[in-house]
Motif scaffolding. Structure first.
Motif, PDB file in Angstrom:
ATOM      1  N   GLN A 242       0.828  -1.209   0.000  1.00 11.02           N
ATOM      2  CA  GLN A 242       0.000   0.000   0.000  1.00 11.02           C
ATOM      3  C   GLN A 242       0.859   1.255   0.000  1.00 11.02           C
ATOM      4  O   GLN A 242       0.572   2.225  -0.716  1.00 11.02           O
ATOM      5  CB  GLN A 242      -0.926  -0.014   1.216  1.00 11.02           C
ATOM      6  CG  GLN A 242      -2.058  -1.025   1.126  1.00 11.02           C
ATOM      7  CD  GLN A 242      -2.885  -1.095   2.391  1.00 11.02           C
ATOM      8  OE1 GLN A 242      -2.448  -0.622   3.445  1.00 11.02           O
ATOM      9  NE2 GLN A 242      -4.061  -1.703   2.305  1.00 11.02           N
ATOM     10  N   ASP A 243       1.920   1.228   0.781  1.00  8.64           N
ATOM     11  CA  ASP A 243       2.843   2.377   0.768  1.00  8.64           C
ATOM     12  C   ASP A 243       3.506   2.524  -0.599  1.00  8.64           C
ATOM     13  O   ASP A 243       3.677   3.649  -1.115  1.00  8.64           O
ATOM     14  CB  ASP A 243       3.908   2.195   1.849  1.00  8.64           C
ATOM     15  CG  ASP A 243       3.302   2.229   3.241  1.00  8.64           C
ATOM     16  OD1 ASP A 243       2.189   2.775   3.391  1.00  8.64           O
ATOM     17  OD2 ASP A 243       3.950   1.704   4.182  1.00  8.64           O
ATOM     18  N   ALA A 244       3.890   1.389  -1.221  1.00 11.50           N
ATOM     19  CA  ALA A 244       4.537   1.440  -2.539  1.00 11.50           C
ATOM     20  C   ALA A 244       3.584   1.979  -3.598  1.00 11.50           C
ATOM     21  O   ALA A 244       3.977   2.781  -4.469  1.00 11.50           O
ATOM     22  CB  ALA A 244       5.037   0.042  -2.923  1.00 11.50           C
ATOM     23  N   VAL A 245       2.305   1.556  -3.582  1.00 11.90           N
ATOM     24  CA  VAL A 245       1.315   2.069  -4.557  1.00 11.90           C
ATOM     25  C   VAL A 245       1.118   3.554  -4.377  1.00 11.90           C
ATOM     26  O   VAL A 245       1.048   4.318  -5.355  1.00 11.90           O
ATOM     27  CB  VAL A 245      -0.003   1.288  -4.400  1.00 11.90           C
ATOM     28  CG1 VAL A 245      -1.118   1.969  -5.185  1.00 11.90           C
ATOM     29  CG2 VAL A 245       0.168  -0.140  -4.880  1.00 11.90           C
ATOM     30  N   ALA A 246       1.024   3.982  -3.124  1.00 13.83           N
ATOM     31  CA  ALA A 246       0.836   5.410  -2.873  1.00 13.83           C
ATOM     32  C   ALA A 246       2.033   6.215  -3.360  1.00 13.83           C
ATOM     33  O   ALA A 246       1.886   7.284  -3.962  1.00 13.83           O
ATOM     34  CB  ALA A 246       0.604   5.628  -1.383  1.00 13.83           C
ATOM     35  N   GLU A 247       3.229   5.664  -3.126  1.00 11.74           N
ATOM     36  CA  GLU A 247       4.436   6.377  -3.563  1.00 11.74           C
ATOM     37  C   GLU A 247       4.509   6.438  -5.088  1.00 11.74           C
ATOM     38  O   GLU A 247       4.844   7.496  -5.668  1.00 11.74           O
ATOM     39  CB  GLU A 247       5.666   5.679  -3.005  1.00 11.74           C
ATOM     40  CG  GLU A 247       6.970   6.393  -3.344  1.00 11.74           C
ATOM     41  CD  GLU A 247       8.172   5.683  -2.747  1.00 11.74           C
ATOM     42  OE1 GLU A 247       9.315   6.132  -2.993  1.00 11.74           O
ATOM     43  OE2 GLU A 247       7.972   4.672  -2.038  1.00 11.74           O
TER      44      GLU A 247
ATOM     45  N   LYS B 201       1.928  11.397 -10.545  1.00  7.46           N
ATOM     46  CA  LYS B 201       1.216  12.689 -10.516  1.00  7.46           C
ATOM     47  C   LYS B 201       2.194  13.845 -10.627  1.00  7.46           C
ATOM     48  O   LYS B 201       1.949  14.819 -11.369  1.00  7.46           O
ATOM     49  CB  LYS B 201       0.429  12.768  -9.213  1.00  7.46           C
ATOM     50  CG  LYS B 201      -0.443  13.996  -9.107  1.00  7.46           C
ATOM     51  CD  LYS B 201      -1.238  13.974  -7.815  1.00  7.46           C
ATOM     52  CE  LYS B 201      -2.104  15.221  -7.698  1.00  7.46           C
ATOM     53  NZ  LYS B 201      -2.888  15.233  -6.446  1.00  7.46           N
ATOM     54  N   GLN B 202       3.316  13.750  -9.938  1.00  5.65           N
ATOM     55  CA  GLN B 202       4.321  14.819 -10.039  1.00  5.65           C
ATOM     56  C   GLN B 202       4.927  14.883 -11.437  1.00  5.65           C
ATOM     57  O   GLN B 202       5.189  15.971 -11.974  1.00  5.65           O
ATOM     58  CB  GLN B 202       5.421  14.580  -8.998  1.00  5.65           C
ATOM     59  CG  GLN B 202       4.958  14.748  -7.560  1.00  5.65           C
ATOM     60  CD  GLN B 202       6.056  14.430  -6.580  1.00  5.65           C
ATOM     61  OE1 GLN B 202       7.183  14.116  -6.978  1.00  5.65           O
ATOM     62  NE2 GLN B 202       5.722  14.494  -5.281  1.00  5.65           N
ATOM     63  N   ALA B 203       5.144  13.693 -12.035  1.00  2.56           N
ATOM     64  CA  ALA B 203       5.706  13.683 -13.394  1.00  2.56           C
ATOM     65  C   ALA B 203       4.732  14.296 -14.387  1.00  2.56           C
ATOM     66  O   ALA B 203       5.153  15.013 -15.326  1.00  2.56           O
ATOM     67  CB  ALA B 203       6.038  12.244 -13.782  1.00  2.56           C
ATOM     68  N   ALA B 204       3.430  14.029 -14.208  1.00  9.15           N
ATOM     69  CA  ALA B 204       2.439  14.625 -15.118  1.00  9.15           C
ATOM     70  C   ALA B 204       2.320  16.122 -14.914  1.00  9.15           C
ATOM     71  O   ALA B 204       2.114  16.874 -15.870  1.00  9.15           O
ATOM     72  CB  ALA B 204       1.086  13.939 -14.908  1.00  9.15           C
TER      73      ALA B 204
ATOM     74  N   ALA C  90       3.497   1.768 -15.597  1.00 12.98           N
ATOM     75  CA  ALA C  90       3.736   0.320 -15.447  1.00 12.98           C
ATOM     76  C   ALA C  90       4.040  -0.066 -13.999  1.00 12.98           C
ATOM     77  O   ALA C  90       3.429  -1.005 -13.458  1.00 12.98           O
ATOM     78  CB  ALA C  90       4.866  -0.107 -16.377  1.00 12.98           C
ATOM     79  N   PRO C  91       4.952   0.627 -13.290  1.00 15.43           N
ATOM     80  CA  PRO C  91       5.178   0.259 -11.872  1.00 15.43           C
ATOM     81  C   PRO C  91       3.912   0.392 -11.009  1.00 15.43           C
ATOM     82  O   PRO C  91       3.674  -0.418 -10.114  1.00 15.43           O
ATOM     83  CB  PRO C  91       6.268   1.224 -11.416  1.00 15.43           C
ATOM     84  CG  PRO C  91       6.981   1.609 -12.664  1.00 15.43           C
ATOM     85  CD  PRO C  91       5.933   1.653 -13.736  1.00 15.43           C
ATOM     86  N   VAL C  92       3.108   1.458 -11.343  1.00 12.21           N
ATOM     87  CA  VAL C  92       1.888   1.648 -10.555  1.00 12.21           C
ATOM     88  C   VAL C  92       0.943   0.477 -10.762  1.00 12.21           C
ATOM     89  O   VAL C  92       0.366  -0.066  -9.815  1.00 12.21           O
ATOM     90  CB  VAL C  92       1.216   2.983 -10.927  1.00 12.21           C
ATOM     91  CG1 VAL C  92      -0.142   3.096 -10.260  1.00 12.21           C
ATOM     92  CG2 VAL C  92       2.100   4.143 -10.531  1.00 12.21           C
ATOM     93  N   LYS C  93       0.794   0.055 -12.041  1.00 12.64           N
ATOM     94  CA  LYS C  93      -0.112  -1.058 -12.330  1.00 12.64           C
ATOM     95  C   LYS C  93       0.393  -2.354 -11.716  1.00 12.64           C
ATOM     96  O   LYS C  93      -0.382  -3.148 -11.164  1.00 12.64           O
ATOM     97  CB  LYS C  93      -0.260  -1.212 -13.840  1.00 12.64           C
ATOM     98  CG  LYS C  93      -1.004  -0.059 -14.494  1.00 12.64           C
ATOM     99  CD  LYS C  93      -1.089  -0.256 -16.002  1.00 12.64           C
ATOM    100  CE  LYS C  93      -1.837   0.909 -16.671  1.00 12.64           C
ATOM    101  NZ  LYS C  93      -1.917   0.737 -18.148  1.00 12.64           N
ATOM    102  N   VAL C  94       1.726  -2.564 -11.823  1.00 13.66           N
ATOM    103  CA  VAL C  94       2.287  -3.786 -11.241  1.00 13.66           C
ATOM    104  C   VAL C  94       2.096  -3.799  -9.723  1.00 13.66           C
ATOM    105  O   VAL C  94       1.687  -4.808  -9.126  1.00 13.66           O
ATOM    106  CB  VAL C  94       3.776  -3.920 -11.615  1.00 13.66           C
ATOM    107  CG1 VAL C  94       4.410  -5.087 -10.842  1.00 13.66           C
ATOM    108  CG2 VAL C  94       3.927  -4.135 -13.103  1.00 13.66           C
ATOM    109  N   THR C  95       2.387  -2.637  -9.107  1.00 16.79           N
ATOM    110  CA  THR C  95       2.238  -2.553  -7.638  1.00 16.79           C
ATOM    111  C   THR C  95       0.782  -2.715  -7.228  1.00 16.79           C
ATOM    112  O   THR C  95       0.467  -3.369  -6.224  1.00 16.79           O
ATOM    113  CB  THR C  95       2.785  -1.221  -7.127  1.00 16.79           C
ATOM    114  OG1 THR C  95       4.125  -1.040  -7.604  1.00 16.79           O
ATOM    115  CG2 THR C  95       2.798  -1.196  -5.609  1.00 16.79           C
ATOM    116  N   GLN C  96      -0.133  -2.117  -7.996  1.00 16.94           N
ATOM    117  CA  GLN C  96      -1.566  -2.270  -7.684  1.00 16.94           C
ATOM    118  C   GLN C  96      -2.015  -3.725  -7.833  1.00 16.94           C
ATOM    119  O   GLN C  96      -2.826  -4.224  -7.046  1.00 16.94           O
ATOM    120  CB  GLN C  96      -2.383  -1.361  -8.584  1.00 16.94           C
ATOM    121  CG  GLN C  96      -2.265   0.114  -8.234  1.00 16.94           C
ATOM    122  CD  GLN C  96      -3.051   0.995  -9.206  1.00 16.94           C
ATOM    123  OE1 GLN C  96      -3.437   0.540 -10.290  1.00 16.94           O
ATOM    124  NE2 GLN C  96      -3.257   2.251  -8.812  1.00 16.94           N
ATOM    125  N   ALA C  97      -1.480  -4.405  -8.846  1.00 16.29           N
ATOM    126  CA  ALA C  97      -1.829  -5.817  -9.024  1.00 16.29           C
ATOM    127  C   ALA C  97      -1.318  -6.657  -7.848  1.00 16.29           C
ATOM    128  O   ALA C  97      -2.037  -7.526  -7.320  1.00 16.29           O
ATOM    129  CB  ALA C  97      -1.239  -6.330 -10.333  1.00 16.29           C
TER     130      ALA C  97
END
Length: 454
Positions: free
Chosen positions: A228-233, A239-242, A312-319
């Motif tokens: 959960q911490d990794a997904v949030a990070e 969001k910052q990159a966008a 991709a990291p967000v999707k992997v972490t969410q999965a």
């Protein structure tokens, strides 16, 4: 009558008092000597009321202040028909033809011979508890010195046997009760153990083993929190990159973005030189502006591509987070099931423990009562002195003489007062002034005293 009047009367009629006293004492001595002699044999007992029973788990507690009550109870037991019957049997009186003949003459052969004999022997029994102590004197009086000693010792032995029997017989009854109760509790204990064992086999839960499933749930929960911490990070980074891609180091370090950025910087510098040399309308300036615009377009596309790499990291972490949540839910369900099974097993274990405690308690009492029921020597009475045949019976003569002396003195005084009442005389000044109510004219001296003085 005042003392001043009483003493002169006794002094004047002392002969009547002395004669009466002597007659009574002489009559008492004559009667005592004429009667058959009576012999008293005594035995001494120590009644234990606070001692600890070596067979019991603890000492017998008795509150303070019950000494007189306890001794009175022991006296009543000694005077009971049960003890008297035992004494008669021990002394062998129930087998003597002399006593059977007396019973037939007294009752005509009706009723219980032993009860009649016990009542007869109880007449000569004399019990004297000591004051403020546990010592009890057992005396027996009869016309035969040997019979007195034999019956005194027989009463003592019968009393000891009776107190022991009063202790042992209830222990036997309790032992039977506890033994039957222990059998039922043993069956209940075996049944409780069988239910617990069957449930452990059915559920696969063993009482006392480590709860690995709970530890597994704690581990999965820790992993879930980490994901959960990794997904949030990762979401914050995207969001910052966008929002400001140029501020992101990951975007700036992208090879294509870095190359296009350097190319754009070079073209901007070259465009600035061309503007300074040729102005805005020169074809070289226009050509450079077009090249710069193209580079910038490609730079924006490269940045968008670099920003897209954060998805991709967000999707992997969410999965992974979803999988962890599903694993935690499955493990929680398993743990709850195991907990329910353990609670049921714990309830069965408590049944086993309760049955075990009840069985142990009853078994302990059964063993104790078995020892008490087999006890044949541990009585609460100790014989300090056994009775022996007395050699003389002068004690009764002395007692009768003492009583006759007191009684004779009282009768003598009464006789003197009665005689004075029939023949009242003036014996003091008070009799003249109070009884006759006359003034006192003179007081004559005592002639006997004057003659004695001369």
């Amino acid at each position: 009558m005042h003392l001043a009047q009483f003493l002169p009367i006794l002094r004047a009629r002392w002969r009547a008092v002395a004669i009466t006293w002597g007659a009574v004492v002489a009559a008492a001595l004559a009667i005592s000597l004429a009667l058959p002699p009576r012999y008293e044999a005594t035995a001494t007992l120590l009644v234990d009321m606070n001692g600890a029973d070596p067979l019991a788990a603890q000492g017998v507690f008795r509150p303070a202040g019950t000494l007189s009550t306890h001794m009175a109870t022991q006296v009543d037991i000694l005077k009971s028909e049960e003890v008297a019957l035992g004494a008669v049997r021990i002394a062998g009186l129930d087998r003597q033809a002399e006593w059977q003949e007396k019973w037939r003459k007294s009752t005509g052969g009706e009723g219980s011979y032993e009860s009649w004999l016990a009542a007869r022997v109880l007449r000569g029994l004399d019990l004297r508890p000591s004051r403020d102590s546990n010592v009890l004197t057992v005396g027996y009086t009869s016309r035969d010195a040997n019979l007195s000693a034999a019956l005194a010792n027989a009463f003592v032995r019968s009393y000891v046997d009776t107190t022991l029997r009063l202790k042992v017989e209830p222990a036997k009854e309790y032992n039977t009760f506890f033994a039957e109760r222990a059998k039922g509790l043993r069956d209940a204990l075996d049944a409780a153990k069988a239910r617990l064992s069957a449930y452990e086999k059915q559920s696969g839960v063993l009482i006392g083993e480590d709860d690995a499933e709970t530890a597994r749930l704690a581990e999965l929960t820790t992993q879930l929190v980490t994901l959960q911490d990794a997904v949030a990070e990762a979401a914050n980074t995207r969001k910052q990159a966008a929002a400001s891609p140029r501020d992101m180091r990951e975007v700036r370090n992208d090879p294509e973005v870095a190359a296009l950025t350097a190319e754009a910087v070079r073209l901007e510098g070259h465009l600035a030189e061309l503007r300074a040399d040729f102005g805005e309308r020169h074809h070289a300036v226009v050509q450079t502006q077009r090249s710069l615009a193209d580079v910038r377009q490609r730079l924006e596309a490269a940045m968008r591509r670099a920003i897209g790499s954060f998805d991709a990291p967000v999707k992997v972490t969410q999965a992974r987070l979803a999988e962890a949540q599903a694993a935690v839910e499955r493990q929680r369900t398993l743990v709850l099931k195991r907990k329910s099974q353990r609670d049921a097993a714990a309830a069965l274990l408590r049944d086993v423990e309760n049955a075990q405690r009840a069985y142990d308690a009853v078994l302990s009492r059964a063993s104790q009562t078995a020892l008490e029921s087999a006890n044949k020597t541990q009585a609460t009475v100790a014989v300090l002195k056994s009775a022996t045949p007395p050699v003389w019976s002068a004690l009764f003569l002395a007692i009768n003489a003492s009583v006759a002396a007191v009684l004779g003195l009282l009768l003598g005084v009464w006789r003197a007062l009665a005689a004075e009442g029939r023949d009242r005389r003036l014996r003091s000044v008070t009799d003249v002034t109070q009884r006759l109510r006359q003034p006192l004219l003179l007081l004559l001296p005592d002639g006997r005293r004057l003659s004695l003085a001369r």
